[in-house]
Design a protein around this motif. Structure first.
Motif, mmCIF file in Angstrom:
data_model
loop_
_atom_site.group_PDB
_atom_site.id
_atom_site.type_symbol
_atom_site.label_atom_id
_atom_site.label_comp_id
_atom_site.label_asym_id
_atom_site.label_seq_id
_atom_site.Cartn_x
_atom_site.Cartn_y
_atom_site.Cartn_z
ATOM 1 N N LEU A 142 128.968 134.924 36.026
ATOM 2 C CA LEU A 142 128.346 134.630 34.746
ATOM 3 C C LEU A 142 127.268 133.578 34.971
ATOM 4 O O LEU A 142 127.528 132.560 35.615
ATOM 5 C CB LEU A 142 129.395 134.111 33.761
ATOM 6 C CG LEU A 142 128.923 133.748 32.346
ATOM 7 C CD1 LEU A 142 128.380 134.974 31.627
ATOM 8 C CD2 LEU A 142 130.085 133.133 31.555
ATOM 9 N N ALA A 143 126.070 133.822 34.484
ATOM 10 C CA ALA A 143 124.968 132.883 34.666
ATOM 11 C C ALA A 143 124.399 132.485 33.321
ATOM 12 O O ALA A 143 124.055 133.349 32.504
ATOM 13 C CB ALA A 143 123.875 133.498 35.533
ATOM 14 N N PHE A 144 124.302 131.193 33.099
ATOM 15 C CA PHE A 144 123.646 130.670 31.908
ATOM 16 C C PHE A 144 122.225 130.259 32.275
ATOM 17 O O PHE A 144 122.009 129.589 33.283
ATOM 18 C CB PHE A 144 124.397 129.446 31.372
ATOM 19 C CG PHE A 144 125.570 129.782 30.495
ATOM 20 C CD1 PHE A 144 125.458 129.735 29.114
ATOM 21 C CD2 PHE A 144 126.787 130.138 31.057
ATOM 22 C CE1 PHE A 144 126.543 130.039 28.302
ATOM 23 C CE2 PHE A 144 127.875 130.452 30.259
ATOM 24 C CZ PHE A 144 127.753 130.400 28.872
ATOM 25 N N HIS A 145 121.276 130.670 31.457
ATOM 26 C CA HIS A 145 119.895 130.216 31.598
ATOM 27 C C HIS A 145 119.588 129.409 30.345
ATOM 28 O O HIS A 145 119.434 129.975 29.254
ATOM 29 C CB HIS A 145 118.947 131.405 31.739
ATOM 30 C CG HIS A 145 117.523 131.011 31.960
ATOM 31 N ND1 HIS A 145 116.475 131.883 31.860
ATOM 32 C CD2 HIS A 145 116.968 129.817 32.300
ATOM 33 C CE1 HIS A 145 115.340 131.256 32.104
ATOM 34 N NE2 HIS A 145 115.613 129.999 32.376
ATOM 35 N N VAL A 146 119.550 128.090 30.481
ATOM 36 C CA VAL A 146 119.447 127.185 29.338
ATOM 37 C C VAL A 146 118.195 126.335 29.500
ATOM 38 O O VAL A 146 118.129 125.474 30.376
ATOM 39 C CB VAL A 146 120.702 126.287 29.224
ATOM 40 C CG1 VAL A 146 120.669 125.505 27.913
ATOM 41 C CG2 VAL A 146 121.973 127.116 29.315
ATOM 42 N N SER A 147 117.205 126.605 28.645
ATOM 43 C CA SER A 147 115.922 125.919 28.774
ATOM 44 C C SER A 147 115.268 125.805 27.413
ATOM 45 O O SER A 147 115.881 126.095 26.388
ATOM 46 C CB SER A 147 115.021 126.698 29.742
ATOM 47 O OG SER A 147 114.654 127.944 29.165
ATOM 48 N N GLY A 148 113.993 125.413 27.410
ATOM 49 C CA GLY A 148 113.254 125.342 26.164
ATOM 50 C C GLY A 148 112.922 126.710 25.607
ATOM 51 O O GLY A 148 112.753 126.877 24.404
ATOM 52 N N GLY A 149 112.822 127.703 26.490
ATOM 53 C CA GLY A 149 112.454 129.046 26.064
ATOM 54 C C GLY A 149 113.606 130.020 25.995
ATOM 55 O O GLY A 149 113.463 131.119 25.437
ATOM 56 N N PHE A 193 106.900 114.637 24.980
ATOM 57 C CA PHE A 193 107.341 115.989 25.364
ATOM 58 C C PHE A 193 106.919 116.275 26.801
ATOM 59 O O PHE A 193 105.819 115.896 27.196
ATOM 60 C CB PHE A 193 106.711 116.999 24.405
ATOM 61 C CG PHE A 193 107.070 118.429 24.687
ATOM 62 C CD1 PHE A 193 108.107 119.037 24.005
ATOM 63 C CD2 PHE A 193 106.375 119.169 25.627
ATOM 64 C CE1 PHE A 193 108.443 120.362 24.251
ATOM 65 C CE2 PHE A 193 106.703 120.484 25.888
ATOM 66 C CZ PHE A 193 107.736 121.082 25.194
ATOM 67 N N PRO A 194 107.758 116.966 27.599
ATOM 68 C CA PRO A 194 109.143 117.373 27.341
ATOM 69 C C PRO A 194 110.086 116.176 27.426
ATOM 70 O O PRO A 194 109.871 115.268 28.219
ATOM 71 C CB PRO A 194 109.418 118.401 28.426
ATOM 72 C CG PRO A 194 108.513 118.021 29.548
ATOM 73 C CD PRO A 194 107.278 117.450 28.917
ATOM 74 N N CYS A 195 111.147 116.210 26.626
ATOM 75 C CA CYS A 195 111.924 114.998 26.367
ATOM 76 C C CYS A 195 113.250 114.889 27.118
ATOM 77 O O CYS A 195 113.918 113.854 27.024
ATOM 78 C CB CYS A 195 112.216 114.896 24.864
ATOM 79 S SG CYS A 195 110.757 115.095 23.815
ATOM 80 N N GLY A 196 113.661 115.945 27.816
ATOM 81 C CA GLY A 196 115.003 115.997 28.385
ATOM 82 C C GLY A 196 115.390 114.801 29.235
ATOM 83 O O GLY A 196 116.448 114.203 29.036
ATOM 84 N N ALA A 275 121.969 127.496 35.017
ATOM 85 C CA ALA A 275 120.587 127.347 35.478
ATOM 86 C C ALA A 275 119.686 127.028 34.300
ATOM 87 O O ALA A 275 120.088 127.088 33.141
ATOM 88 C CB ALA A 275 120.133 128.640 36.162
ATOM 89 N N GLY A 276 118.442 126.691 34.603
ATOM 90 C CA GLY A 276 117.475 126.349 33.563
ATOM 91 C C GLY A 276 117.276 124.851 33.471
ATOM 92 O O GLY A 276 118.123 124.061 33.906
ATOM 93 N N GLY A 277 116.156 124.447 32.909
ATOM 94 C CA GLY A 277 115.792 123.037 32.884
ATOM 95 C C GLY A 277 116.812 122.135 32.227
ATOM 96 O O GLY A 277 117.041 121.006 32.684
#
Length: 323
Positions: A142-149, A193-196, A275-277
């Motif tokens: 299982l892969a999560f892609h978690v980002s701004g988009g 921005f970007p604020c992470g 994964a993802g920013g």
């Protein structure tokens, strides 16, 4: 004169970063060059026309750095992310910049271009730097892609020869993405921005208890718009910035935990790759690791990059040579 070491060059032009990467034929990343797209103070993102313009400005200087990186190397193939996802109709104009750069470089050097998606590049980069690439590529995960988009959960089924993989969407956001929520709250708090990264530093300074608001997840589909509304209310009521930042990350993290649990209950136990920013956030990594067999990419491979695109190209090229 000694023979030059062969390499693969790859391009990725997302809505946040201009990226060029180089890897060797053994899958070692030799260069991971990146230039962020500039966002005006107070803004929460870029229009596609602005992103295309920014990539056009970034690419010449990044290509100069590429020339230095491959001075003692021989490129043998070029990879590029041409779409956001490997799905019909998946399209964003900003990726055309990378496609143009890739074909220009390839034609100059008489090389073949291999296309993939930005999302698959994220998955491969994360798997590569997680320390468990071969394990993950040997069975479903299982892969999560978690980002701004993107905020998606994907069932990844590696091909038998581990050259690539098929992806099935099994979870997603019903409204805004996790990265959007983070950036919107960050801008509200006066963070550029970007604020992470800055919001994570702010959250780490909070030593009190975080209010546990109920998260909304049903059958792997989440809603994240509420976190922005609650953060705005907290700000109006005079909550300190660090508390608001800590609340945002806690809410998003508990949302991801619940999504993971629901999906694994439905499809069976398997490793989980994040994964993802957004997943470069160390506060969330620690908590997510408590709830599943979790793997994470290194921060430099978790945010937008072309390294995963290069590694996918390397595997495709190796398979062709075997055949």
């Amino acid at each position: 004169m000694p023979e030059k070491k062969k390499c693969i060059v790859a391009f990725d032009t997302s809505n946040y970063t201009t990226s060029i990467a180089v890897c060797d034929l053994d899958g070692r990343v030799l260069a991971n060059l990146k230039a962020p797209l500039p966002v005006k103070e107070g803004e929460r993102g870029l229009r596609q026309s602005d992103a295309v313009f920014a990539h056009t400005k970034n690419l010449p200087s990044l290509c100069d750095k590429l020339a230095e990186a491959i001075e003692e190397l021989e490129p043998v193939a070029v990879g590029v992310s041409s779409t956001p996802r490997c799905a019909d109709g998946s399209y964003m104009p900003c990726f055309l910049c990378g496609v143009a750069a890739a074909h220009s470089f390839a034609s100059q050097n008489k090389l073949k271009v291999y296309e993939t998606s930005h999302q698959n590049g994220h998955i491969m980069a994360a798997a590569h730097s997680s320390g468990a690439a071969e394990k993950l590529m040997s069975s479903n995960f299982l892969a999560f892609h978690v980002s701004g988009g993107t905020t998606e959960a994907l069932m990844v089924r590696p091909h038998a020869n581990a050259v690539g993989f098929d992806v099935q969407l099994v979870g997603k956001t019903a409204d805004i993405n996790a990265g959007q929520a983070i950036d919107r709250v960050g801008v509200m708090l006066g963070i550029p921005f970007p604020c992470g990264k800055e919001l994570e530093i702010l959250a780490s300074q909070y030593k009190g208890s975080v209010e546990k608001r109920q998260v909304c997840v049903r059958d792997g589909i989440c809603s994240l718009s509420g976190v922005e509304n609650i953060a705005q209310k907290m700000c109006t009521q005079g909550a300190e910035k660090a508390e608001i930042a800590a609340f945002v990350f806690d809410f998003i993290c508990r949302t991801l935990v619940k999504m993971t649990q629901q999906i694994l209950e439905k499809y069976g136990d398997m490793p989980v790759l994040y994964a993802g920013g957004v997943m470069s956030n160390m506060l969330m990594r620690e908590e997510l690791s408590k709830h599943s067999e979790a793997y994470f990419s290194m921060p430099e491979f978790s945010s937008d990059n072309a390294a995963g695109v290069a590694l996918i190209t390397q595997r495709k090229l190796a398979a062709e040579e075997i055949i």
